[in-house]
Design a protein around this motif. Structure first.
Motif, PDB file in Angstrom:
ATOM      1  N   GLU A   1       0.834  -1.211   0.000  1.00 53.45           N
ATOM      2  CA  GLU A   1       0.000   0.000   0.000  1.00 53.45           C
ATOM      3  C   GLU A   1       0.868   1.261   0.000  1.00 53.45           C
ATOM      4  OE1 GLU A   1      -2.310  -0.507   3.496  1.00 53.45           O
ATOM      5  OE2 GLU A   1      -3.687  -1.978   2.604  1.00 53.45           O
ATOM      6  N   ILE A   2       1.954   1.213   0.766  1.00 53.46           N
ATOM      7  CA  ILE A   2       2.824   2.384   0.859  1.00 53.46           C
ATOM      8  C   ILE A   2       3.510   2.665  -0.475  1.00 53.46           C
ATOM      9  CG2 ILE A   2       4.982   3.224   1.896  1.00 53.46           C
ATOM     10  CD1 ILE A   2       4.011   1.749   4.486  1.00 53.46           C
ATOM     11  N   PHE A   3       3.975   1.614  -1.157  1.00 47.77           N
ATOM     12  CA  PHE A   3       4.626   1.824  -2.446  1.00 47.77           C
ATOM     13  C   PHE A   3       3.630   2.352  -3.481  1.00 47.77           C
ATOM     14  CE2 PHE A   3       8.070  -0.643  -0.627  1.00 47.77           C
ATOM     15  CZ  PHE A   3       9.182  -0.040  -1.188  1.00 47.77           C
ATOM     16  N   VAL A   4       2.392   1.907  -3.410  1.00 43.76           N
ATOM     17  CA  VAL A   4       1.365   2.454  -4.297  1.00 43.76           C
ATOM     18  C   VAL A   4       1.122   3.921  -3.955  1.00 43.76           C
ATOM     19  CG1 VAL A   4      -1.086   2.360  -4.898  1.00 43.76           C
ATOM     20  CG2 VAL A   4       0.242   0.248  -4.750  1.00 43.76           C
ATOM     21  N   GLU A   5       1.082   4.229  -2.665  1.00 41.25           N
ATOM     22  CA  GLU A   5       0.887   5.607  -2.221  1.00 41.25           C
ATOM     23  C   GLU A   5       1.990   6.514  -2.760  1.00 41.25           C
ATOM     24  OE1 GLU A   5       1.799   6.446   1.968  1.00 41.25           O
ATOM     25  OE2 GLU A   5      -0.125   7.474   2.092  1.00 41.25           O
ATOM     26  N   VAL A   6       3.222   6.029  -2.689  1.00 43.58           N
ATOM     27  CA  VAL A   6       4.351   6.810  -3.196  1.00 43.58           C
ATOM     28  C   VAL A   6       4.259   6.973  -4.707  1.00 43.58           C
ATOM     29  CG1 VAL A   6       6.856   6.811  -3.522  1.00 43.58           C
ATOM     30  CG2 VAL A   6       5.896   6.208  -1.289  1.00 43.58           C
ATOM     31  N   ALA A   7       3.976   5.881  -5.414  1.00 43.33           N
ATOM     32  CA  ALA A   7       3.882   5.941  -6.872  1.00 43.33           C
ATOM     33  C   ALA A   7       2.807   6.926  -7.311  1.00 43.33           C
ATOM     34  CB  ALA A   7       3.600   4.555  -7.435  1.00 43.33           C
ATOM     35  N   ASP A   8       1.674   6.923  -6.613  1.00 44.72           N
ATOM     36  CA  ASP A   8       0.584   7.835  -6.948  1.00 44.72           C
ATOM     37  C   ASP A   8       0.960   9.290  -6.699  1.00 44.72           C
ATOM     38  OD1 ASP A   8      -1.036   5.802  -7.760  1.00 44.72           O
ATOM     39  OD2 ASP A   8      -2.212   5.701  -5.913  1.00 44.72           O
ATOM     40  N   SER A   9       1.920   9.492  -5.785  1.00 43.47           N
ATOM     41  CA  SER A   9       2.314  10.859  -5.426  1.00 43.47           C
ATOM     42  C   SER A   9       3.330  11.451  -6.382  1.00 43.47           C
ATOM     43  CB  SER A   9       2.903  10.876  -3.998  1.00 43.47           C
ATOM     44  OG  SER A   9       1.958  10.424  -3.062  1.00 43.47           O
ATOM     45  N   LEU A  10       4.020  10.579  -7.140  1.00 47.20           N
ATOM     46  CA  LEU A  10       5.106  11.060  -7.998  1.00 47.20           C
ATOM     47  C   LEU A  10       4.560  11.636  -9.302  1.00 47.20           C
ATOM     48  CD1 LEU A  10       7.852   8.354  -7.448  1.00 47.20           C
ATOM     49  CD2 LEU A  10       7.802  10.689  -6.572  1.00 47.20           C
ATOM     50  N   VAL A  11       3.843  12.726  -9.171  1.00 42.27           N
ATOM     51  CA  VAL A  11       3.337  13.453 -10.328  1.00 42.27           C
ATOM     52  C   VAL A  11       4.097  14.758 -10.427  1.00 42.27           C
ATOM     53  CG1 VAL A  11       1.064  12.422 -10.157  1.00 42.27           C
ATOM     54  CG2 VAL A  11       1.536  14.527  -8.909  1.00 42.27           C
ATOM     55  N   GLU A  12       3.902  15.449 -11.509  1.00 40.81           N
ATOM     56  CA  GLU A  12       4.607  16.711 -11.699  1.00 40.81           C
ATOM     57  C   GLU A  12       4.267  17.687 -10.576  1.00 40.81           C
ATOM     58  OE1 GLU A  12       5.259  20.121 -15.171  1.00 40.81           O
ATOM     59  OE2 GLU A  12       3.942  18.396 -15.500  1.00 40.81           O
ATOM     60  N   ASP A  13       5.305  18.334 -10.040  1.00 42.58           N
ATOM     61  CA  ASP A  13       5.136  19.359  -9.016  1.00 42.58           C
ATOM     62  C   ASP A  13       4.554  18.794  -7.716  1.00 42.58           C
ATOM     63  OD1 ASP A  13       5.621  22.025  -8.388  1.00 42.58           O
ATOM     64  OD2 ASP A  13       3.516  22.565  -8.619  1.00 42.58           O
ATOM     65  N   PHE A  14       4.911  17.527  -7.393  1.00 41.12           N
ATOM     66  CA  PHE A  14       4.411  16.940  -6.157  1.00 41.12           C
ATOM     67  C   PHE A  14       5.099  17.575  -4.947  1.00 41.12           C
ATOM     68  CE2 PHE A  14       8.220  14.532  -7.004  1.00 41.12           C
ATOM     69  CZ  PHE A  14       8.716  14.162  -5.761  1.00 41.12           C
ATOM     70  N   ASP A  15       4.473  17.423  -3.770  1.00 46.32           N
ATOM     71  CA  ASP A  15       4.983  18.033  -2.537  1.00 46.32           C
ATOM     72  C   ASP A  15       5.984  17.085  -1.888  1.00 46.32           C
ATOM     73  OD1 ASP A  15       5.433  19.242  -0.088  1.00 46.32           O
ATOM     74  OD2 ASP A  15       3.351  19.865   0.166  1.00 46.32           O
ATOM     75  N   VAL A  16       7.274  17.286  -2.156  1.00 46.42           N
ATOM     76  CA  VAL A  16       8.291  16.351  -1.689  1.00 46.42           C
ATOM     77  C   VAL A  16       8.382  16.334  -0.167  1.00 46.42           C
ATOM     78  CG1 VAL A  16      10.182  18.032  -1.854  1.00 46.42           C
ATOM     79  CG2 VAL A  16      10.688  15.589  -1.994  1.00 46.42           C
ATOM     80  N   ILE A  17       8.180  17.465   0.499  1.00 50.02           N
ATOM     81  CA  ILE A  17       8.288  17.500   1.953  1.00 50.02           C
ATOM     82  C   ILE A  17       7.189  16.651   2.591  1.00 50.02           C
ATOM     83  CG2 ILE A  17       8.305  18.959   4.004  1.00 50.02           C
ATOM     84  CD1 ILE A  17      10.709  19.390   2.281  1.00 50.02           C
ATOM     85  N   ASP A  18       5.976  16.810   2.119  1.00 48.99           N
ATOM     86  CA  ASP A  18       4.870  16.042   2.685  1.00 48.99           C
ATOM     87  C   ASP A  18       5.074  14.549   2.451  1.00 48.99           C
ATOM     88  OD1 ASP A  18       2.183  15.978   3.947  1.00 48.99           O
ATOM     89  OD2 ASP A  18       1.579  15.158   2.015  1.00 48.99           O
ATOM     90  N   LEU A  19       5.547  14.186   1.270  1.00 42.48           N
ATOM     91  CA  LEU A  19       5.758  12.777   0.960  1.00 42.48           C
ATOM     92  C   LEU A  19       6.848  12.177   1.842  1.00 42.48           C
ATOM     93  CD1 LEU A  19       4.926  10.400  -0.726  1.00 42.48           C
ATOM     94  CD2 LEU A  19       6.467  11.166  -2.531  1.00 42.48           C
TER      95      LEU A  19
END
Length: 255
Positions: free
Chosen positions: A12-30
């Protein structure tokens, strides 16, 4: 957490990370979420992600909680500690007994402060991708149980994921872009630290609670933490729009 339950949560966590890796994502929150997940998956007490700045000194970028003493402990490692050794050598330092003088001979000030904070064991895992080392993952335990080989491998996998979120694979060979990304992440953390202090003072609450309220508002309104921090510091955002946390009791406040 063991067996299938941990494997399912990890997926689930790896899916969460993959879903977050979009353009201009919030690296600090991730990275903040990743540090929290390290505590959840590895059964450790605290986790922090440190990045090397332009001078090769480690700076805190995310932590599993924002308690002042824990952040100071991470920050100490800009000049001494297992994370410094891990960053310089690229090798993990694991199951370090903070009570053993021979295990902590190179960084007595860090070891003393860690014991005073309540930790008995620490680990330092490199943030790496191929031959590039950009920082470290620091783990702390209040209990003396050892992390086994599987746990260490999982910690390294989470550290590798953190590295990818920072660098993004398509820019790894462009050193000027990489440096820019690292500096932007570190600058964002500084802004967020400033806002935490401002909000904690304004609300007369703990820094932990101020950060939680700030982060919750940003996520609910799809705002990057750094962008919201800039607006608050510039006086361009009315902080009364953020639901204030309940005032912290005196005994709960950071020293």
């Amino acid at each position: 957490m063991i067996g299938m339950a941990r494997e399912r949560r990890l997926a689930e966590i790896f899916v969460e990370v993959a879903d977050s890796l979009v353009e201009d994502f919030d690296v600090i929150d991730l990275l903040q979420r990743l540090s929290t997940r390290c505590v959840e998956l590895l059964d450790v007490s605290a986790a922090g992600i440190l990045l090397a700045d332009a001078h090769g000194e480690l700076q805190v970028i995310a932590a599993s909680d924002e308690h002042t003493r824990l952040l100071e402990l991470f920050a100490l490692q800009h000049d001494q500690g297992p994370c410094v050794e891990c960053y310089r050598t690229g090798a993990a330092r694991t199951n370090i007994d903070l009570a053993r003088a021979e295990a902590t001979a190179g960084w007595p000030r860090f070891a003393t402060r860690a014991r005073e904070t309540g930790y008995s064991t620490t680990h330092a895992i490199p943030l790496r991708l191929r031959s590039r080392i950009v920082g470290t993952l620091n783990l702390f335990q209040t209990t003396p149980h050892r992390l086994g080989d599987d746990d260490i491998a999982l910690a390294q996998a989470l550290a590798d994921v953190a590295t990818i979120t920072i660098l993004q694979q398509r820019t790894l060979e462009q050193s000027h872009v990489e440096n820019s990304q690292l500096e932007t992440a570190l600058t964002s953390r500084v802004l967020i630290e400033q806002v935490k202090g401002v909000l904690a003072e304004r609300w007369e609450t703990s820094v932990d609670d101020a950060f939680a309220a700030f982060r919750s508002y940003a996520r609910a309104h799809h705002l990057r933490l750094s962008d919201l921090a800039k607006r608050i510091l510039a006086g361009a955002f009315d902080t009364s729009e953020i639901p204030a946390p309940e005032p912290a009791r005196p005994e709960d406040r950071s020293d």
